[in-house]
Design a protein around this motif. Structure first.
Motif, mmCIF file in Angstrom:
data_model
loop_
_atom_site.group_PDB
_atom_site.id
_atom_site.type_symbol
_atom_site.label_atom_id
_atom_site.label_comp_id
_atom_site.label_asym_id
_atom_site.label_seq_id
_atom_site.Cartn_x
_atom_site.Cartn_y
_atom_site.Cartn_z
ATOM 1 N N LEU A 179 0.817 -1.205 0.000
ATOM 2 C CA LEU A 179 0.000 0.000 0.000
ATOM 3 C C LEU A 179 0.853 1.259 0.000
ATOM 4 O O LEU A 179 0.550 2.234 -0.688
ATOM 5 C CB LEU A 179 -0.932 0.002 1.219
ATOM 6 C CG LEU A 179 -1.949 1.136 1.295
ATOM 7 C CD1 LEU A 179 -2.974 1.008 0.170
ATOM 8 C CD2 LEU A 179 -2.657 1.120 2.653
ATOM 9 N N HIS A 180 1.945 1.242 0.779
ATOM 10 C CA HIS A 180 2.809 2.427 0.871
ATOM 11 C C HIS A 180 4.162 2.009 1.435
ATOM 12 O O HIS A 180 4.230 1.134 2.308
ATOM 13 C CB HIS A 180 2.165 3.481 1.777
ATOM 14 C CG HIS A 180 2.805 4.826 1.669
ATOM 15 N ND1 HIS A 180 3.822 5.233 2.504
ATOM 16 C CD2 HIS A 180 2.581 5.855 0.813
ATOM 17 C CE1 HIS A 180 4.188 6.462 2.178
ATOM 18 N NE2 HIS A 180 3.463 6.857 1.152
ATOM 19 N N PRO A 181 5.268 2.608 0.951
ATOM 20 C CA PRO A 181 6.601 2.200 1.426
ATOM 21 C C PRO A 181 6.813 2.400 2.921
ATOM 22 O O PRO A 181 7.713 1.769 3.508
ATOM 23 C CB PRO A 181 7.547 3.110 0.619
ATOM 24 C CG PRO A 181 6.774 3.508 -0.585
ATOM 25 C CD PRO A 181 5.347 3.590 -0.142
ATOM 26 N N SER A 182 6.025 3.259 3.562
ATOM 27 C CA SER A 182 6.221 3.528 4.989
ATOM 28 C C SER A 182 5.574 2.483 5.892
ATOM 29 O O SER A 182 5.748 2.534 7.111
ATOM 30 C CB SER A 182 5.655 4.909 5.347
ATOM 31 O OG SER A 182 4.240 4.923 5.214
ATOM 32 N N LEU A 183 4.826 1.524 5.326
ATOM 33 C CA LEU A 183 4.071 0.565 6.135
ATOM 34 C C LEU A 183 4.736 -0.806 6.139
ATOM 35 O O LEU A 183 5.236 -1.275 5.124
ATOM 36 C CB LEU A 183 2.640 0.427 5.604
ATOM 37 C CG LEU A 183 1.802 1.711 5.518
ATOM 38 C CD1 LEU A 183 0.399 1.380 5.037
ATOM 39 C CD2 LEU A 183 1.762 2.447 6.849
ATOM 40 N N ARG A 184 4.722 -1.441 7.332
ATOM 41 C CA ARG A 184 5.200 -2.827 7.477
ATOM 42 C C ARG A 184 4.160 -3.616 8.261
ATOM 43 O O ARG A 184 3.577 -3.114 9.216
ATOM 44 C CB ARG A 184 6.545 -2.878 8.203
ATOM 45 C CG ARG A 184 7.728 -2.362 7.384
ATOM 46 C CD ARG A 184 9.006 -2.444 8.191
ATOM 47 N NE ARG A 184 8.987 -1.507 9.312
ATOM 48 C CZ ARG A 184 9.379 -1.799 10.547
ATOM 49 N NH1 ARG A 184 9.777 -3.032 10.839
ATOM 50 N NH2 ARG A 184 9.345 -0.889 11.503
ATOM 51 N N TRP A 185 3.965 -4.878 7.868
ATOM 52 C CA TRP A 185 3.039 -5.771 8.561
ATOM 53 C C TRP A 185 3.848 -6.730 9.430
ATOM 54 O O TRP A 185 4.728 -7.430 8.939
ATOM 55 C CB TRP A 185 2.204 -6.538 7.547
ATOM 56 C CG TRP A 185 1.277 -7.553 8.138
ATOM 57 C CD1 TRP A 185 1.433 -8.898 8.155
ATOM 58 C CD2 TRP A 185 0.038 -7.288 8.814
ATOM 59 N NE1 TRP A 185 0.383 -9.508 8.779
ATOM 60 C CE2 TRP A 185 -0.496 -8.539 9.196
ATOM 61 C CE3 TRP A 185 -0.666 -6.127 9.128
ATOM 62 C CZ2 TRP A 185 -1.704 -8.662 9.881
ATOM 63 C CZ3 TRP A 185 -1.877 -6.246 9.802
ATOM 64 C CH2 TRP A 185 -2.383 -7.490 10.175
ATOM 65 N N LEU A 186 3.548 -6.746 10.736
ATOM 66 C CA LEU A 186 4.295 -7.585 11.669
ATOM 67 C C LEU A 186 3.423 -8.667 12.293
ATOM 68 O O LEU A 186 3.565 -8.999 13.474
ATOM 69 C CB LEU A 186 4.923 -6.714 12.765
ATOM 70 C CG LEU A 186 5.937 -5.669 12.301
ATOM 71 C CD1 LEU A 186 6.535 -4.932 13.488
ATOM 72 C CD2 LEU A 186 7.041 -6.308 11.463
ATOM 73 N N GLY A 187 2.506 -9.197 11.524
ATOM 74 C CA GLY A 187 1.717 -10.333 11.987
ATOM 75 C C GLY A 187 0.423 -9.958 12.661
ATOM 76 O O GLY A 187 -0.631 -10.514 12.334
ATOM 77 N N ASP A 188 0.484 -9.041 13.618
ATOM 78 C CA ASP A 188 -0.745 -8.612 14.290
ATOM 79 C C ASP A 188 -0.835 -7.095 14.368
ATOM 80 O O ASP A 188 -1.666 -6.552 15.081
ATOM 81 C CB ASP A 188 -0.816 -9.189 15.706
ATOM 82 C CG ASP A 188 0.313 -8.664 16.603
ATOM 83 O OD1 ASP A 188 1.283 -8.068 16.069
ATOM 84 O OD2 ASP A 188 0.218 -8.854 17.824
ATOM 85 N N ARG A 189 0.021 -6.406 13.602
ATOM 86 C CA ARG A 189 0.025 -4.943 13.649
ATOM 87 C C ARG A 189 0.637 -4.371 12.381
ATOM 88 O O ARG A 189 1.420 -5.038 11.701
ATOM 89 C CB ARG A 189 0.798 -4.446 14.870
ATOM 90 C CG ARG A 189 2.293 -4.723 14.846
ATOM 91 C CD ARG A 189 2.903 -4.490 16.219
ATOM 92 N NE ARG A 189 2.290 -5.360 17.216
ATOM 93 C CZ ARG A 189 2.239 -5.074 18.518
ATOM 94 N NH1 ARG A 189 2.764 -3.953 18.960
ATOM 95 N NH2 ARG A 189 1.673 -5.913 19.358
ATOM 96 N N VAL A 190 0.264 -3.140 12.104
ATOM 97 C CA VAL A 190 0.904 -2.362 11.053
ATOM 98 C C VAL A 190 1.795 -1.329 11.722
ATOM 99 O O VAL A 190 1.356 -0.602 12.623
ATOM 100 C CB VAL A 190 -0.136 -1.649 10.158
ATOM 101 C CG1 VAL A 190 0.530 -0.592 9.287
ATOM 102 C CG2 VAL A 190 -0.855 -2.668 9.285
#
Length: 332
Positions: A179-190
């Motif tokens: 969605l955007h370079p600033s976002l990371r998904w860590l399993g249960d959170r952004v």
């Protein structure tokens, strides 16, 4: 840096929607700071002429004071949008904001900049002055956004269609990281690489995501406890927004497929509905449908359904023809 914590219900409750009020409010940033929004200069020039009209300037002033460059927006002014929401519904939602929420949301913006004179007045009398703010948003939409809304809406709808396909195909983790370079998904959170420093639990309320034209380079969040969680992210292909809507004189593509069908192919770099194509080209809806049927039969246009809408878009073969035409190469 901010963190948004998800339950399974929140993952299932991720929604994508276009918000007319977001574009109306955030457009003030572009108009006030064109150097940071050069892609919108064609619109900014027209908007500034509109704002010089005294009957517009006076009524829009409350919005100008709350949507200042480098300021945070109060959450109630950019409410989470449901799919297919119309501007009138969002204005009613803003007008119905409880006074206590208006006060809370205004105070939440002050770490970045102190409140403007209208902001201070609204803080003191939210019930009495909120109608002036709603009127300001309505007037700015009618005068500056509505004339270009079909073109804006087509680009935003195309992004929603694209992102919905990503979510369906790759799941939430891949979706957020694309969605955007600033976002990371860590399993249960952004995790969001931003200056807002929020730690927020969605608590099963889901998350509405709105593509927007005027956010610049960040994802913006509505994350106060009394707000429905929402995020606004930069739309794809914004650089195509103000391109000419008709083929240029002597366009080689028009010589091959005809000027009407060429005009549609020049617009269909992003997925668009028949209704919006008719508005953008000044053709009748029936005429657009006939052209699209011929282009689809020739393998130059694909179609897909997004909610109540059928979206049309160029195929790879059509993109080759359009690029050749724009580059001045002969294709016929």
């Amino acid at each position: 840096m901010s963190e948004l914590r998800f339950t399974l219900a929140d993952v299932a409750g991720v929604r994508l929607a276009v918000s007319p009020v977001n574009e109306t409010v955030m457009s003030i940033w572009a108009m006030a700071s064109p150097v940071h929004h050069p892609v919108h200069l064609p619109w900014i020039d027209r908007a500034r002429v509109t704002l010089r009209r005294p009957e517009v300037a006076g009524r829009v002033r409350p919005l100008l004071e709350l949507a200042r460059p480098r300021s945070w927006l109060p959450d109630f002014l950019t409410p989470a949008a449901r799919p297919n929401v119309e501007m009138a519904e969002q204005l009613e939602q803003i007008a119905a904001t409880p006074p206590a929420v208006v006060v809370q949301d205004l105070l939440a913006t002050t770490p970045r900049l102190p409140l403007s004179p209208f902001g201070l007045a609204l803080l003191a009398d939210p019930r009495g002055l909120l109608p002036q703010l709603v009127d300001a948003v309505r007037v700015w939409y009618d005068e500056a956004i509505a004339p270009d809304w079909p073109r804006m809406r087509a680009l935003l709808d195309a992004d929603v269609s694209y992102r919905a396909a990503q979510l369906a195909e790759g799941g939430a983790g891949r979706f957020f990281e694309q969605l955007h370079p600033s976002l990371r998904w860590l399993g249960d959170r952004v995790v969001s690489d931003d200056p807002f420093e929020r730690d927020f639990d969605l608590r099963g309320r889901g998350l509405t995501l709105n593509p927007t034209l005027f956010t610049g380079h960040q994802v913006l969040w509505n994350l106060l406890e009394d707000s429905l969680p929402a995020g606004a992210y930069p739309v794809r292909a914004v650089g195509t927004l103000w391109e000419a809507t008709a083929p240029p004189p002597g366009d080689s593509l028009a010589r091959v497929v005809g000027p009407g069908r060429a005009a549609l192919l020049h617009l269909l770099e992003t997925a668009t509905t028949t209704t919006d194509l008719a508005r953008l080209t000044a053709m009748s809806a029936g005429g657009v449908s006939q052209h699209l049927a011929a282009l689809h039969a020739a393998g130059l246009v694909s179609r897909s359904r997004q909610g109540r809408h059928v979206l049309y878009r160029n195929t790879d073969a059509a993109r080759v023809l359009v690029r050749a035409s724009r580059g001045g190469d002969s294709i016929g």
